[in-house]
Design a protein around this motif. Structure first.
Motif, PDB file in Angstrom:
ATOM      1  N   GLY A 100      16.261  19.201  -7.275  1.00  0.00           N
ATOM      2  CA  GLY A 100      16.673  18.349  -8.375  1.00  0.00           C
ATOM      3  C   GLY A 100      18.121  18.612  -8.705  1.00  0.00           C
ATOM      4  O   GLY A 100      18.592  19.761  -8.641  1.00  0.00           O
ATOM      5  N   LYS A 101      18.843  17.563  -9.026  1.00  0.00           N
ATOM      6  CA  LYS A 101      20.204  17.773  -9.518  1.00  0.00           C
ATOM      7  C   LYS A 101      20.155  18.656 -10.766  1.00  0.00           C
ATOM      8  O   LYS A 101      19.247  18.536 -11.601  1.00  0.00           O
ATOM      9  N   GLN A 102      21.135  19.518 -10.896  1.00  0.00           N
ATOM     10  CA  GLN A 102      21.156  20.466 -12.002  1.00  0.00           C
ATOM     11  C   GLN A 102      20.961  19.782 -13.354  1.00  0.00           C
ATOM     12  O   GLN A 102      20.174  20.251 -14.195  1.00  0.00           O
ATOM     13  N   GLU A 103      21.648  18.657 -13.549  1.00  0.00           N
ATOM     14  CA  GLU A 103      21.569  18.017 -14.867  1.00  0.00           C
ATOM     15  C   GLU A 103      20.170  17.518 -15.175  1.00  0.00           C
ATOM     16  O   GLU A 103      19.725  17.524 -16.341  1.00  0.00           O
ATOM     17  N   LEU A 108      17.286  18.872 -13.813  1.00  0.00           N
ATOM     18  CA  LEU A 108      16.413  20.038 -13.976  1.00  0.00           C
ATOM     19  C   LEU A 108      16.597  20.681 -15.350  1.00  0.00           C
ATOM     20  O   LEU A 108      15.654  21.234 -15.919  1.00  0.00           O
ATOM     21  N   GLU A 109      17.794  20.602 -15.879  1.00  0.00           N
ATOM     22  CA  GLU A 109      18.011  21.160 -17.214  1.00  0.00           C
ATOM     23  C   GLU A 109      17.417  20.282 -18.303  1.00  0.00           C
ATOM     24  O   GLU A 109      17.045  20.769 -19.367  1.00  0.00           O
ATOM     25  N   LYS A 110      17.300  18.961 -18.030  1.00  0.00           N
ATOM     26  CA  LYS A 110      16.667  18.053 -19.001  1.00  0.00           C
ATOM     27  C   LYS A 110      15.153  18.236 -19.051  1.00  0.00           C
ATOM     28  O   LYS A 110      14.537  18.090 -20.118  1.00  0.00           O
ATOM     29  N   LEU A 111      14.544  18.517 -17.894  1.00  0.00           N
ATOM     30  CA  LEU A 111      13.087  18.583 -17.839  1.00  0.00           C
ATOM     31  C   LEU A 111      12.573  19.868 -18.465  1.00  0.00           C
ATOM     32  O   LEU A 111      13.142  20.944 -18.254  1.00  0.00           O
ATOM     33  N   PRO A 112      11.463  19.799 -19.211  1.00  0.00           N
ATOM     34  CA  PRO A 112      10.844  21.009 -19.744  1.00  0.00           C
ATOM     35  C   PRO A 112      10.133  21.777 -18.640  1.00  0.00           C
ATOM     36  O   PRO A 112       9.837  21.210 -17.577  1.00  0.00           O
ATOM     37  N   PRO A 113       9.838  23.061 -18.838  1.00  0.00           N
ATOM     38  CA  PRO A 113       9.097  23.813 -17.827  1.00  0.00           C
ATOM     39  C   PRO A 113       7.735  23.174 -17.565  1.00  0.00           C
ATOM     40  O   PRO A 113       7.137  22.565 -18.454  1.00  0.00           O
ATOM     41  N   VAL A 121      18.714  15.590   6.607  1.00  0.00           N
ATOM     42  CA  VAL A 121      18.736  15.013   5.265  1.00  0.00           C
ATOM     43  C   VAL A 121      19.812  15.736   4.458  1.00  0.00           C
ATOM     44  O   VAL A 121      19.808  16.963   4.371  1.00  0.00           O
ATOM     45  N   ASP A 122      20.727  14.974   3.876  1.00  0.00           N
ATOM     46  CA  ASP A 122      21.848  15.521   3.119  1.00  0.00           C
ATOM     47  C   ASP A 122      21.735  15.043   1.677  1.00  0.00           C
ATOM     48  O   ASP A 122      21.985  13.884   1.366  1.00  0.00           O
ATOM     49  N   PHE A 123      21.354  15.946   0.778  1.00  0.00           N
ATOM     50  CA  PHE A 123      21.100  15.555  -0.607  1.00  0.00           C
ATOM     51  C   PHE A 123      22.342  15.012  -1.297  1.00  0.00           C
ATOM     52  O   PHE A 123      22.265  14.047  -2.063  1.00  0.00           O
ATOM     53  N   GLN A 124      23.485  15.634  -1.064  1.00  0.00           N
ATOM     54  CA  GLN A 124      24.690  15.177  -1.744  1.00  0.00           C
ATOM     55  C   GLN A 124      25.154  13.824  -1.206  1.00  0.00           C
ATOM     56  O   GLN A 124      25.602  12.965  -1.966  1.00  0.00           O
ATOM     57  N   ALA A 125      25.024  13.627   0.102  1.00  0.00           N
ATOM     58  CA  ALA A 125      25.408  12.336   0.671  1.00  0.00           C
ATOM     59  C   ALA A 125      24.502  11.218   0.163  1.00  0.00           C
ATOM     60  O   ALA A 125      24.966  10.110  -0.122  1.00  0.00           O
ATOM     61  N   LEU A 126      23.215  11.526   0.016  1.00  0.00           N
ATOM     62  CA  LEU A 126      22.275  10.532  -0.505  1.00  0.00           C
ATOM     63  C   LEU A 126      22.472  10.286  -1.993  1.00  0.00           C
ATOM     64  O   LEU A 126      22.115   9.223  -2.502  1.00  0.00           O
ATOM     65  N   ASP A 127      22.997  11.297  -2.696  1.00  0.00           N
ATOM     66  CA  ASP A 127      23.129  11.248  -4.154  1.00  0.00           C
ATOM     67  C   ASP A 127      21.758  11.100  -4.807  1.00  0.00           C
ATOM     68  O   ASP A 127      21.608  10.448  -5.852  1.00  0.00           O
ATOM     69  N   VAL A 128      20.741  11.714  -4.196  1.00  0.00           N
ATOM     70  CA  VAL A 128      19.375  11.611  -4.703  1.00  0.00           C
ATOM     71  C   VAL A 128      19.192  12.549  -5.888  1.00  0.00           C
ATOM     72  O   VAL A 128      19.778  13.638  -5.942  1.00  0.00           O
ATOM     73  N   ASP A 129      18.371  12.142  -6.853  1.00  0.00           N
ATOM     74  CA  ASP A 129      18.153  12.949  -8.053  1.00  0.00           C
ATOM     75  C   ASP A 129      17.091  14.019  -7.838  1.00  0.00           C
ATOM     76  O   ASP A 129      17.241  15.156  -8.286  1.00  0.00           O
ATOM     77  N   PHE A 130      15.995  13.639  -7.154  1.00  0.00           N
ATOM     78  CA  PHE A 130      14.923  14.573  -6.815  1.00  0.00           C
ATOM     79  C   PHE A 130      14.485  14.312  -5.379  1.00  0.00           C
ATOM     80  O   PHE A 130      14.394  13.150  -4.957  1.00  0.00           O
ATOM     81  N   TYR A 131      14.195  15.382  -4.659  1.00  0.00           N
ATOM     82  CA  TYR A 131      13.698  15.246  -3.296  1.00  0.00           C
ATOM     83  C   TYR A 131      12.665  16.337  -3.092  1.00  0.00           C
ATOM     84  O   TYR A 131      12.885  17.488  -3.485  1.00  0.00           O
ATOM     85  N   VAL A 132      11.529  15.998  -2.499  1.00  0.00           N
ATOM     86  CA  VAL A 132      10.424  16.950  -2.390  1.00  0.00           C
ATOM     87  C   VAL A 132       9.894  16.969  -0.960  1.00  0.00           C
ATOM     88  O   VAL A 132       9.954  15.960  -0.248  1.00  0.00           O
TER      89      VAL A 132
END
Length: 403
Positions: free
Chosen positions: A236-239, A241-246, A208-219
């Motif tokens: 999670g993509k950095q952008e 994860l920074e939007k989501l609250p703790p 599984v390649d996250f960047q190739a998939l361009d997926v936003d979240f993967y668990v």
């Protein structure tokens, strides 16, 4: 030739007996077995450098921190995440999904739409239902067909500018269906929606390649891929994860704390409150290294052989129906006409064969087929065709006893 006997020697539990019979373990979709090298890593942590991480200046803390963070880098490289800090350690897939669902509580508004597939595990349904109830967002469902595949034409119709989030498993735990997540992601992004993929069943079976998939979240969870229970990750993509609250407040996830105001730590610590499962994270990294030492491409090819062999043998049994015949991985979910799946599973257990029976935490799938559940045989790379033969003979005996 795939070295299955050599690999089997790495797994102590495969040498044991159940009810006087050699164990045949075909419940790998629920949890995989653990190789000795991963067991040794857990014992080594508690025996030699058990200490809390990130906080101590003493040698044990530094050693534990280094190994824990190295495991994060191992996962980053394995899944090709852009940054190691995009890999958040969690207690598993369910925890990871709930973290995202909780964060989106502050990002969704009434009238927004979220989309789930009909093939989901309960852990990728219930948190989103709860999110919809909290926010007033509308939950829509991509339907499935009799082959166990998603009806993508309907997905196209469900997508709109109101769609904010799409969630789908990479592989169905109940049927083994491999979903077209590349297409799902691409189409969601065209309307500005984010996508979360549940990879609990995919990471043991494929690259599984996250960047190739361009997926936003993967668990995913460690225990599905030869690692320990109680450990998983949220990518999670950095952008995003920074939007989501703790998700939780506490130690480790803070930058500064006063009674007037708290500021949060940067990634990944913002989402890792409290003392983590340190040895679990370290062992997860070891498990990934172990799987890579065999090669996921080789594992996938061998498991396809097991799937083809098992399917052919099961199709020879009169009155047996396999559910999920679309493109899939090494899972066979089936019933025998006139016999409850639990009864067959109980007899197989007496014969040393471990299969899963029930709805597999995927009740909507069972409702679609109008059945109470199935018998599920799920194969891993340490299983053999000889074990499938034992399973088939046990199944025939169970059918004879119950007919």
């Amino acid at each position: 030739m795939f070295p299955v006997e050599q690999i089997r020697a790495d797994f102590p539990i495969l040498q044991r007996q159940v009810n006087g019979k050699s164990l045949v373990y075909f419940d790998n979709a629920a949890t995989s077995q653990t190789p000795q090298i991963v067991i040794d890593a857990i014992v080594d942590y508690y025996s030699n450098y058990n200490a809390n991480i990130h906080r101590g200046v003493h040698a044990l803390s530094q050693e534990a921190t280094d190994k824990y963070e190295q495991a994060r880098i191992t996962l980053q490289k394995h899944f090709n995440a852009r940054h190691a800090y995009e890999m958040i350690f969690t207690s598993g897939t369910t925890h990871s999904i709930n973290m995202v669902a909780s964060g989106f509580s502050e990002l969704l508004n009434e009238g927004d739409e979220i989309i789930v597939s009909a093939l989901e595990h309960h852990s990728n349904i219930v948190p989103w239902q709860m999110l919809a109830e909290r926010t007033g967002a509308k939950l829509k469902v991509i339907p499935m067909n009799q082959e166990g595949a998603l009806i993508m034409d309907v997905y196209d119709e469900l997508l709109s500018k109101k769609t904010k989030l799409v969630f789908c498993n990479h592989i169905s735990n109940a049927l083994g269906t491999i979903n077209p997540i590349e297409e799902i992601i691409e189409k969601a992004h065209k309307v500005g929606a984010a996508v979360l993929v549940d990879g609990a069943q995919s990471v043991p079976h494929m690259s599984v390649d996250f960047q190739a998939l361009d997926v936003d979240f993967y668990v995913a969870s460690a225990h599905k891929v030869c690692g320990p229970t109680g450990m998983g990750f949220l990518y999670g993509k950095q952008e995003w994860l920074e939007k989501l609250p703790p998700y939780q407040g506490g130690g480790e996830m803070i930058e500064t704390v006063t009674f007037e105001k708290t500021t949060y730590a940067g990634l990944p610590h913002k989402f890792e409150a409290g003392t983590p499962n340190i040895c679990g994270g370290i062992a997860f990294g070891i498990a990934i290294d172990y799987v890579n030492s065999i090669g996921l491409d080789k594992i996938a090819a061998y498991e396809q052989e097991l799937l083809d062999y098992g399917t052919e043998k099961l199709q020879e049994i009169e009155g047996l129906r396999i559910y999920g015949t679309a493109h899939k991985t090494s899972v066979i979910s089936f019933n025998v006409e006139g016999i409850h799946p639990y009864d067959i599973g109980s007899i197989l257990d007496k014969l040393g064969v471990a299969v899963r029976t029930g709805h597999h935490c995927a009740q909507p799938i069972m409702d679609f087929y109008q059945i109470p559940g199935t018998i599920r045989a799920s194969f891993a790379f340490y299983n053999t065709k000889e074990e499938i033969d034992v399973f088939i003979e046990g199944l025939k005996k169970a059918i004879m006893m119950l007919s």
